[in-house]
Design a protein around this motif. Sequence first.
Motif, PDB file in Angstrom:
ATOM      1  N   MET A   1      88.833  11.966  10.171  1.00 27.35           N
ATOM      2  CA  MET A   1      87.422  12.135  10.395  1.00 27.35           C
ATOM      3  C   MET A   1      87.038  11.729  11.813  1.00 27.35           C
ATOM      4  O   MET A   1      86.379  12.465  12.507  1.00 27.35           O
ATOM      5  N   ILE A   2      87.456  10.519  12.232  1.00 25.26           N
ATOM      6  CA  ILE A   2      87.125  10.033  13.560  1.00 25.26           C
ATOM      7  C   ILE A   2      87.785  10.899  14.626  1.00 25.26           C
ATOM      8  O   ILE A   2      87.153  11.249  15.615  1.00 25.26           O
ATOM      9  N   SER A   3      89.072  11.259  14.411  1.00 26.71           N
ATOM     10  CA  SER A   3      89.756  12.081  15.417  1.00 26.71           C
ATOM     11  C   SER A   3      89.087  13.443  15.542  1.00 26.71           C
ATOM     12  O   SER A   3      88.999  13.996  16.638  1.00 26.71           O
ATOM     13  N   GLY A   4      88.565  13.988  14.452  1.00 23.71           N
ATOM     14  CA  GLY A   4      87.833  15.253  14.511  1.00 23.71           C
ATOM     15  C   GLY A   4      86.561  15.108  15.331  1.00 23.71           C
ATOM     16  O   GLY A   4      86.191  16.008  16.095  1.00 23.71           O
ATOM     17  N   GLY A   5      85.906  13.971  15.195  1.00 24.65           N
ATOM     18  CA  GLY A   5      84.704  13.699  15.986  1.00 24.65           C
ATOM     19  C   GLY A   5      85.015  13.577  17.462  1.00 24.65           C
ATOM     20  O   GLY A   5      84.286  14.089  18.316  1.00 24.65           O
ATOM     21  N   VAL A   6      86.121  12.902  17.774  1.00 25.82           N
ATOM     22  CA  VAL A   6      86.534  12.749  19.168  1.00 25.82           C
ATOM     23  C   VAL A   6      86.850  14.108  19.776  1.00 25.82           C
ATOM     24  O   VAL A   6      86.423  14.424  20.898  1.00 25.82           O
ATOM     25  N   ILE A   7      87.584  14.920  19.031  1.00 25.98           N
ATOM     26  CA  ILE A   7      87.927  16.260  19.518  1.00 25.98           C
ATOM     27  C   ILE A   7      86.661  17.094  19.691  1.00 25.98           C
ATOM     28  O   ILE A   7      86.503  17.795  20.699  1.00 25.98           O
ATOM     29  N   GLY A   8      85.738  16.984  18.748  1.00 30.76           N
ATOM     30  CA  GLY A   8      84.478  17.725  18.835  1.00 30.76           C
ATOM     31  C   GLY A   8      83.664  17.330  20.058  1.00 30.76           C
ATOM     32  O   GLY A   8      83.141  18.189  20.775  1.00 30.76           O
ATOM     33  N   VAL A   9      83.578  16.027  20.322  1.00 30.60           N
ATOM     34  CA  VAL A   9      82.845  15.549  21.501  1.00 30.60           C
ATOM     35  C   VAL A   9      83.534  16.023  22.775  1.00 30.60           C
ATOM     36  O   VAL A   9      82.880  16.461  23.727  1.00 30.60           O
ATOM     37  N   ALA A  10      84.866  15.940  22.795  1.00 23.38           N
ATOM     38  CA  ALA A  10      85.611  16.391  23.972  1.00 23.38           C
ATOM     39  C   ALA A  10      85.380  17.882  24.223  1.00 23.38           C
ATOM     40  O   ALA A  10      85.146  18.301  25.367  1.00 23.38           O
ATOM     41  N   LEU A  11      85.441  18.692  23.178  1.00 21.39           N
ATOM     42  CA  LEU A  11      85.187  20.129  23.331  1.00 21.39           C
ATOM     43  C   LEU A  11      83.758  20.396  23.786  1.00 21.39           C
ATOM     44  O   LEU A  11      83.526  21.252  24.646  1.00 21.39           O
ATOM     45  N   LEU A  12      82.812  19.678  23.222  1.00 26.40           N
ATOM     46  CA  LEU A  12      81.419  19.835  23.618  1.00 26.40           C
ATOM     47  C   LEU A  12      81.237  19.516  25.104  1.00 26.40           C
ATOM     48  O   LEU A  12      80.601  20.280  25.840  1.00 26.40           O
ATOM     49  N   CYS A  13      81.816  18.398  25.534  1.00 26.72           N
ATOM     50  CA  CYS A  13      81.695  18.008  26.940  1.00 26.72           C
ATOM     51  C   CYS A  13      82.364  19.025  27.863  1.00 26.72           C
ATOM     52  O   CYS A  13      81.768  19.449  28.855  1.00 26.72           O
ATOM     53  N   GLU A  14      83.597  19.382  27.543  1.00 32.47           N
ATOM     54  CA  GLU A  14      84.369  20.264  28.418  1.00 32.47           C
ATOM     55  C   GLU A  14      83.866  21.705  28.408  1.00 32.47           C
ATOM     56  O   GLU A  14      83.649  22.303  29.452  1.00 32.47           O
ATOM     57  N   GLN A  15      83.684  22.270  27.227  1.00 38.11           N
ATOM     58  CA  GLN A  15      83.413  23.703  27.110  1.00 38.11           C
ATOM     59  C   GLN A  15      81.930  24.073  27.180  1.00 38.11           C
ATOM     60  O   GLN A  15      81.577  25.082  27.768  1.00 38.11           O
ATOM     61  N   VAL A  16      81.073  23.262  26.584  1.00 39.01           N
ATOM     62  CA  VAL A  16      79.659  23.616  26.509  1.00 39.01           C
ATOM     63  C   VAL A  16      78.876  23.007  27.670  1.00 39.01           C
ATOM     64  O   VAL A  16      78.112  23.697  28.352  1.00 39.01           O
ATOM     65  N   LEU A  17      79.074  21.715  27.888  1.00 41.19           N
ATOM     66  CA  LEU A  17      78.317  21.023  28.926  1.00 41.19           C
ATOM     67  C   LEU A  17      78.994  21.085  30.297  1.00 41.19           C
ATOM     68  O   LEU A  17      78.420  20.636  31.284  1.00 41.19           O
ATOM     69  N   HIS A  18      80.216  21.586  30.332  1.00 46.48           N
ATOM     70  CA  HIS A  18      80.999  21.727  31.573  1.00 46.48           C
ATOM     71  C   HIS A  18      81.171  20.393  32.310  1.00 46.48           C
ATOM     72  O   HIS A  18      81.076  20.326  33.527  1.00 46.48           O
ATOM     73  N   ILE A  19      81.382  19.352  31.524  1.00 50.85           N
ATOM     74  CA  ILE A  19      81.677  18.031  32.076  1.00 50.85           C
ATOM     75  C   ILE A  19      83.195  17.881  32.072  1.00 50.85           C
ATOM     76  O   ILE A  19      83.815  17.949  31.017  1.00 50.85           O
ATOM     77  N   PRO A  20      83.808  17.692  33.233  1.00 47.62           N
ATOM     78  CA  PRO A  20      85.279  17.585  33.296  1.00 47.62           C
ATOM     79  C   PRO A  20      85.772  16.239  32.759  1.00 47.62           C
ATOM     80  O   PRO A  20      86.202  15.371  33.507  1.00 47.62           O
ATOM     81  N   LEU A  21      85.687  16.082  31.441  1.00 46.57           N
ATOM     82  CA  LEU A  21      85.998  14.817  30.784  1.00 46.57           C
ATOM     83  C   LEU A  21      87.417  14.333  31.084  1.00 46.57           C
ATOM     84  O   LEU A  21      87.624  13.162  31.384  1.00 46.57           O
ATOM     85  N   ALA A  22      88.379  15.234  31.025  1.00 53.62           N
ATOM     86  CA  ALA A  22      89.781  14.847  31.260  1.00 53.62           C
ATOM     87  C   ALA A  22      89.969  14.291  32.667  1.00 53.62           C
ATOM     88  O   ALA A  22      90.644  13.276  32.860  1.00 53.62           O
ATOM     89  N   SER A  23      89.372  14.914  33.653  1.00 60.38           N
ATOM     90  CA  SER A  23      89.541  14.422  35.023  1.00 60.38           C
ATOM     91  C   SER A  23      88.779  13.116  35.245  1.00 60.38           C
ATOM     92  O   SER A  23      89.218  12.251  36.004  1.00 60.38           O
ATOM     93  N   ILE A  24      87.654  12.950  34.559  1.00 66.49           N
ATOM     94  CA  ILE A  24      86.908  11.698  34.662  1.00 66.49           C
ATOM     95  C   ILE A  24      87.734  10.548  34.082  1.00 66.49           C
ATOM     96  O   ILE A  24      87.864   9.489  34.696  1.00 66.49           O
ATOM     97  N   VAL A  25      88.299  10.779  32.900  1.00 67.22           N
ATOM     98  CA  VAL A  25      89.131   9.754  32.260  1.00 67.22           C
ATOM     99  C   VAL A  25      90.357   9.450  33.127  1.00 67.22           C
ATOM    100  O   VAL A  25      90.718   8.286  33.327  1.00 67.22           O
ATOM    101  N   HIS A  26      90.976  10.485  33.663  1.00 71.10           N
ATOM    102  CA  HIS A  26      92.142  10.298  34.531  1.00 71.10           C
ATOM    103  C   HIS A  26      91.795   9.440  35.742  1.00 71.10           C
ATOM    104  O   HIS A  26      92.524   8.508  36.091  1.00 71.10           O
ATOM    105  N   SER A  27      90.679   9.714  36.390  1.00 70.51           N
ATOM    106  CA  SER A  27      90.301   8.929  37.568  1.00 70.51           C
ATOM    107  C   SER A  27      89.924   7.493  37.194  1.00 70.51           C
ATOM    108  O   SER A  27      90.179   6.572  37.968  1.00 70.51           O
ATOM    109  N   LEU A  28      89.301   7.301  36.021  1.00 68.46           N
ATOM    110  CA  LEU A  28      88.984   5.943  35.588  1.00 68.46           C
ATOM    111  C   LEU A  28      90.248   5.115  35.408  1.00 68.46           C
ATOM    112  O   LEU A  28      90.268   3.922  35.714  1.00 68.46           O
ATOM    113  N   ILE A  29      91.306   5.759  34.904  1.00 70.20           N
ATOM    114  CA  ILE A  29      92.557   5.038  34.650  1.00 70.20           C
ATOM    115  C   ILE A  29      93.354   4.829  35.928  1.00 70.20           C
ATOM    116  O   ILE A  29      93.869   3.748  36.178  1.00 70.20           O
ATOM    117  N   THR A  30      93.462   5.870  36.760  1.00 67.89           N
ATOM    118  CA  THR A  30      94.299   5.768  37.962  1.00 67.89           C
ATOM    119  C   THR A  30      93.628   5.033  39.106  1.00 67.89           C
ATOM    120  O   THR A  30      94.297   4.452  39.948  1.00 67.89           O
TER     121      THR A  30
END
Length: 146
Positions: A1-30
């Motif tokens: 259930m939680i993982s489905g929510g995380v995937i849904g939020v990630a898809l919403l951010c990336e595909q609908v809102l055009h927020i580059p979530l993966a690159s933001i997370v990558h830069s926060l870590i590196t």
Amino acid sequence: MISGGVIGVALLCEQVLHIPLASIVHSLITEPGMSAALLIVILLSLDMLLPIPSSLVMMLSGVMFGVVGGGLLSLLGVLTGNIGGFELTRRYGMGFAQRLVGKEECQKMDRVFARYGIVAILLSRPIPVMMETLSVVAGLSSISRG
């Protein structure tokens, strides 16, 4: 259930809102900075209210900021969440506490708290779930904030 929510939020951010979530997370870590530190503290503070994998966030904090820096950020986040849980329970009472941690947990930790008091709180710090639950139950008691 939680993982489905995380995937849904990630898809919403990336595909609908055009927020580059993966690159933001990558830069926060590196390249961790103030934003990453603040995010760690916020996530650990919200662990009291949301099912956030706090041990994973703490490990990530250590990777990004080192053992001492990550440990201090983790401590700040956890204590903020515990104080928040204490204060919310102090304000909203037993019904809130039971919704937050469950009726059985409240009863069990109430007995622990009644028997050991402040010592139970101090000894529960390294024990996940028990730490949060005792902070909430302490809010129901007459213990002082100090």
